[in-house]
Write a protein that holds these residues in place. Structure first.
Motif, PDB file in Angstrom:
ATOM      1  N   SER A   1       1.218  -0.114   5.417  1.00 59.72           N
ATOM      2  CA  SER A   1       0.035  -0.104   6.263  1.00 59.72           C
ATOM      3  C   SER A   1       0.210  -1.044   7.442  1.00 59.72           C
TER       4      SER A   1
ATOM      5  N   VAL B   1      -2.971   3.527   8.846  1.00 64.74           N
ATOM      6  CA  VAL B   1      -3.333   2.680   9.984  1.00 64.74           C
ATOM      7  C   VAL B   1      -4.776   2.264   9.733  1.00 64.74           C
TER       8      VAL B   1
ATOM      9  N   VAL C   1       1.429   9.793   8.596  1.00 61.62           N
ATOM     10  CA  VAL C   1       0.546   8.739   9.107  1.00 61.62           C
ATOM     11  C   VAL C   1      -0.902   9.168   8.854  1.00 61.62           C
TER      12      VAL C   1
ATOM     13  N   ILE D   1       1.874   6.124   5.481  1.00 59.68           N
ATOM     14  CA  ILE D   1       1.578   5.027   6.410  1.00 59.68           C
ATOM     15  C   ILE D   1       0.087   5.048   6.743  1.00 59.68           C
TER      16      ILE D   1
ATOM     17  N   ALA E   1       1.479   2.510  14.599  1.00 59.84           N
ATOM     18  CA  ALA E   1       2.395   2.764  13.473  1.00 59.84           C
ATOM     19  C   ALA E   1       3.840   2.972  13.935  1.00 59.84           C
TER      20      ALA E   1
END
Ligand code: G1P
Length: 290
Positions: free
Chosen positions: A103, A57, A9, A55, A119
């Motif tokens: 995202s 954010v 993340v 991922i 997330a």
């Protein structure tokens, strides 16, 4: 057997106020260290450590970060037509596999803990890495996350990278208190976000690289605020500490806090000096200035 860490993340929704006006339109994660945006340095660290799912954010108007990691066929056509092989190879080198970038938007800037909570669906029920793009760790051998994953493979639990900072700067960081050593690592017995120097349990600051178990997400659900009125990942970690082990790792390498102007400039110089094609010229330019 510890579950493998496949996901990372990257919280990239910050406003970057410390770098205004550079960050008025451009996300701070796109500021370049030599010729790569900060976010690319950190994504490459994760990819080289074996991470498969990325991922982001993001905040509003941060689509440029996602664009950066997508293919750009028009640019590739032009480079091919002009025979720019090195540039094409460089683009290909950091191209992430199709389908590996995800995202989610953090609607409000409520803090790092909130960013991770945003997330939660993408993280699911597996351990994940969390990398803050503000911080770069320049290493000679294995990168910082790879070093942490080795410790994770041996010990499991949650792994937090820490590094010593001057005592009068602890207020800018999360700080850990260490307990007994467990073979090659130390157990964390307490954590506190942005303590006053006199209240800090040590001078070991949380660096911005974490390996966390999915149970952390439950502690973010309550949306309790902490230091600075924000939902802090450090507070959730302190709560999870009662149930699961946390280990501190001091990565081999030089840490640059690129959230500060001095740290960002130092990173630019240090990363330029490790590039053979730039090193001598950069040294000569610095000598002219001093
Ligand atoms: C965050 C974390 C803090 C950590 C720091 C590292 O703080 O909350 O624990 O020490 O990153 O850069 P921030 O810099 O977002 O205020």
């Amino acid at each position: 057997m510890t579950a493998r860490v496949r996901k990372a993340v990257f919280p990239v929704a910050g406003l970057g106020t410390r770098f205004l006006p550079a960050t008025k339109v451009m996300p701070k994660e796109m500021l370049t260290v030599v010729d790569r945006p900060l976010i690319q340095h950190v994504v490459e660290e994760a990819r080289d450590a074996g991470i498969e799912e990325f991922i982001f954010v993001t905040g509003h108007s941060k689509s440029v970060i996602e664009e950066h990691f997508k293919e750009n066929p028009e640019l590739e056509q032009v480079l091919t037509a002009r025979g720019k092989k090195a540039e094409l190879a460089e683009l290909a080198r950091y191209q992430l596999p199709k389908g590996s970038v995800h995202s989610v938007i953090q609607e409000e800037p409520l803090g790092l803990g909130h960013a991770v909570w945003c997330a939660r669906e993408l993280i699911g029920n597996e351990p994940f890495a969390l990398l803050l793009p503000d911080v770069l760790v320049q290493t000679q051998g294995k990168n910082c996350l790879a070093q942490m994953l080795d410790i994770y493979a041996a010990h499991g639990g949650n792994i937090i990278a820490v590094y010593p900072v001057p005592k009068d700067q602890v207020q800018s960081y999360g700080v850990v208190a260490l307990g007994e050593r467990d073979e090659d690592v130390s157990r964390i017995v307490s954590l506190v976000e942005k303590p006053k120097p006199e209240a800090a349990p040590s001078n070991l600051a949380i660096l911005g690289r974490y390996i966390l178990q999915p149970e952390i997400l439950a502690f973010l659900l309550s949306r309790e605020t902490g230091a600075g009125g924000e939902i802090q990942i450090t507070d959730a970690m302190l709560a999870l500490l009662k149930e699961q082990p946390f280990y501190a790792v001091q990565c081999d390498g030089r840490v640059f806090d690129c959230g500060s102007k001095a740290g960002f400039l130092a990173a630019n110089i240090a990363y330029a000096l490790e590039r053979p094609e730039l090193r001598d010229t950069v040294i000569a330019e610095i000598e002219k200035l001093t």
